[in-house]
Design a protein around this motif. Structure first.
Motif, PDB file in Angstrom:
ATOM      1  N   PHE A 330       0.877  -1.170   0.000  1.00 54.52           N
ATOM      2  CA  PHE A 330       0.000   0.000   0.000  1.00 54.52           C
ATOM      3  C   PHE A 330       0.915   1.221   0.000  1.00 54.52           C
ATOM      4  O   PHE A 330       1.852   1.294   0.791  1.00 54.52           O
ATOM      5  N   ILE A 333       0.416   7.546  -4.141  1.00 52.73           N
ATOM      6  CA  ILE A 333       0.865   7.798  -5.515  1.00 52.73           C
ATOM      7  C   ILE A 333       1.668   9.100  -5.523  1.00 52.73           C
ATOM      8  O   ILE A 333       1.153  10.168  -5.171  1.00 52.73           O
ATOM      9  N   GLU A 342      -1.152   4.779 -15.960  1.00 52.41           N
ATOM     10  CA  GLU A 342      -0.065   4.436 -15.029  1.00 52.41           C
ATOM     11  C   GLU A 342       0.156   5.558 -14.018  1.00 52.41           C
ATOM     12  O   GLU A 342      -0.008   6.736 -14.349  1.00 52.41           O
ATOM     13  N   ARG A 343       0.574   5.164 -12.815  1.00 51.28           N
ATOM     14  CA  ARG A 343       1.005   6.128 -11.803  1.00 51.28           C
ATOM     15  C   ARG A 343       2.311   5.612 -11.210  1.00 51.28           C
ATOM     16  O   ARG A 343       2.655   4.440 -11.368  1.00 51.28           O
ATOM     17  N   VAL A 354       2.384   1.694 -11.180  1.00 54.28           N
ATOM     18  CA  VAL A 354       1.143   1.030 -10.766  1.00 54.28           C
ATOM     19  C   VAL A 354       0.038   1.338 -11.782  1.00 54.28           C
ATOM     20  O   VAL A 354      -0.158   2.495 -12.162  1.00 54.28           O
ATOM     21  N   THR A 356      -3.413   2.029 -12.341  1.00 53.81           N
ATOM     22  CA  THR A 356      -4.568   2.479 -11.551  1.00 53.81           C
ATOM     23  C   THR A 356      -5.065   3.803 -12.119  1.00 53.81           C
ATOM     24  O   THR A 356      -4.311   4.522 -12.776  1.00 53.81           O
ATOM     25  N   ARG A 358      -6.394   6.002  -9.918  1.00 55.91           N
ATOM     26  CA  ARG A 358      -6.411   6.927  -8.765  1.00 55.91           C
ATOM     27  C   ARG A 358      -5.487   8.119  -9.012  1.00 55.91           C
ATOM     28  O   ARG A 358      -4.501   7.998  -9.721  1.00 55.91           O
ATOM     29  N   VAL A 364      -2.955   3.765  -2.702  1.00 62.42           N
ATOM     30  CA  VAL A 364      -3.390   2.661  -3.564  1.00 62.42           C
ATOM     31  C   VAL A 364      -2.778   1.357  -3.054  1.00 62.42           C
ATOM     32  O   VAL A 364      -1.635   1.318  -2.603  1.00 62.42           O
ATOM     33  N   ARG A 365      -3.582   0.297  -3.101  1.00 62.91           N
ATOM     34  CA  ARG A 365      -3.081  -1.028  -2.732  1.00 62.91           C
ATOM     35  C   ARG A 365      -2.824  -1.777  -4.039  1.00 62.91           C
ATOM     36  O   ARG A 365      -3.655  -1.747  -4.948  1.00 62.91           O
ATOM     37  N   PHE A 366      -1.707  -2.434  -4.152  1.00 58.99           N
ATOM     38  CA  PHE A 366      -1.385  -3.101  -5.431  1.00 58.99           C
ATOM     39  C   PHE A 366      -0.546  -4.347  -5.206  1.00 58.99           C
ATOM     40  O   PHE A 366       0.148  -4.486  -4.202  1.00 58.99           O
ATOM     41  N   GLU A 379      -0.286  -3.845 -10.003  1.00 59.32           N
ATOM     42  CA  GLU A 379      -1.670  -3.653 -10.445  1.00 59.32           C
ATOM     43  C   GLU A 379      -2.542  -3.461  -9.228  1.00 59.32           C
ATOM     44  O   GLU A 379      -2.415  -4.211  -8.246  1.00 59.32           O
ATOM     45  N   GLU A 380      -3.421  -2.484  -9.301  1.00 60.75           N
ATOM     46  CA  GLU A 380      -4.287  -2.186  -8.164  1.00 60.75           C
ATOM     47  C   GLU A 380      -5.129  -3.399  -7.789  1.00 60.75           C
ATOM     48  O   GLU A 380      -5.644  -4.099  -8.668  1.00 60.75           O
TER      49      GLU A 380
END
Ligand code: SF4
Length: 381
Positions: A330, A333, A342-343, A354, A356, A358, A364-366, A379-380
């Motif tokens: 977690f 970003i 992408e972030r 990541v 996502t 968001r 973000v959890r990934f 990946e989220e």
């Protein structure tokens, strides 16, 4: 080195021929009543900062930004377990090659943002990896970019060469923005230029590079480099059905001008379609590719089938990688990503790309889906 001009209702400052700082004219005029110009360019929040060649947003990465230089494929440093360290100071290219494996240039459909790294930060981080690797390290400057667009390229090259573990400094370039003066100034620090020339016919070159291409300038700079202390390797990409007849001409040209003083004169590359890269209609099997290279080797008496050994590349322990595939993390970003969707997040001193939607700043959890060669993708979940 700041140019100033107007475009429509915007005030534009062009710094070191690459960093475009834009303001709405009315906003800029209001700010000017309170602050000096230099202060506005540097600190005013109302500005847009763009890469002059690609017109994408440009993020400046410094040590204060707390964005690590390990972990991303497009910028920073990459260690693939050898004595060669890839150094990627900038993203963004001035060409638009029809074969580009990373879909670069102004015509890119996938790339959203560009990044530029502070040279002191890049050198400091390079030094740590070079010290870990030990003697006879090659610093190879390349990337999803034309590296000579980097405004601090000379400082970077001199700095890399001064680090005691560095034996060789090499660079990948399309040759369009190099001058003879630059080559003179780099003569003691730069060891090899890998120059991509995929056609010597002007019309075909423009088709391949997707822009107005200064062929004569590139040919002249190739000759100039070959006549300097710096070695030259010419690296055409063979595009089946497009530049087949150009490859023998390029081999003759490389031999004629004296490329390959210490390393091979040519590094002919096979066109390969990578995911996210540009796709051509025709491909070629590895077998046909190598068999033709061997034919040309006999015909021209030059080595064309190369291995890492030809460049003194050998296996070395990898810089420790603290993130493993399958782990769930977690993180906040930290920055918008290189491509749409992408972030960039930071985990254990590494950047992770990541997937996502968001927004930067949010958490973000990934799950880590790739952790190869110290390049991380998540990946989220
Ligand atoms: S010069 Fe390289 S990075 Fe630039 S568009 Fe061509 S292949 Fe892509």
């Amino acid at each position: 080195m700041i140019l100033e001009y107007d475009v429509g209702d915007e005030k534009v400052f062009l710094i070191r021929r690459l960093i475009e700082v834009r303001f709405r004219k009315d906003t800029y005029e209001k700010l000017l009543k309170k602050y000096p110009k230099e202060y506005i360019i540097q600190f005013a929040e109302e500005k847009k900062v763009l890469h002059h060649a690609t017109k994408r947003s440009l993020f400046y990465i410094t040590s204060e930004s707390q964005i690590p230089l390990l972990g991303h494929a497009a910028f920073g440093l990459i260690d693939r377990g050898t004595n060669l360290i890839q150094v990627r100071p900038i993203t963004g290219c001035n060409l638009n090659c029809i074969f580009c494996s990373v879909d670069e240039g102004r015509g890119s459909r996938t790339k959203k943002n560009d990044y530029i790294i502070d040279p002191d930060y890049l050198l400091e981080e390079y030094r740590k990896i070079a010290e870990f690797k030990g003697r006879r390290v090659e610093a190879h400057i390349d990337g999803q970019a034309e590296p000579f667009l980097y405004p601090y390229i000379e400082k970077l090259i001199h700095g890399l060469k001064k680090i005691k573990e560095t034996e060789t400094v090499s660079i990948q370039t399309n040759g369009t923005v190099i001058s003879e003066d630059m080559i003179d100034r780099l003569d003691r620090s730069l060891d090899r230029v890998n120059l991509s020339i995929s056609a010597l016919d002007g019309e075909l070159a423009e088709k391949i590079y997707g822009v107005r291409y200064p062929l004569n300038k590139v040919v002249e700079i190739a000759e100039y480099i070959a006549s300097s202390r710096i070695d030259l390797l010419i690296a055409p990409v063979w595009l089946p059905g497009i530049n087949d007849e150009e490859i023998p001409r390029i081999i003759e040209f490389a031999l004629e001008i004296g490329a390959g003083k210490r390393w091979p004169a040519l590094g002919i590359q096979k066109y390969i379609h990578y995911r996210g890269g540009r796709k051509l209609r025709h491909g070629m099997s590895f077998r046909s590719f190598y068999s033709k290279l061997r034919e040309w080797e006999d015909e021209y008496g030059v080595r064309l089938v190369l291995s890492p050994k030809d460049f003194g590349i050998e296996k070395r322990p990898r810089y420790p990688s603290p993130i493993k595939k399958g782990e769930v993390h977690f993180a906040r970003i930290a920055l918008d990503g290189r491509s749409y969707g992408e972030r960039i997040a930071v985990v254990k001193g590494r950047t992770v790309t990541v997937l996502t939607s968001r927004k930067p700043g949010s958490g973000v959890r990934f799950v880590i889906t790739r952790a190869k060669d110290g390049i991380y993708l998540g990946e989220e979940v």
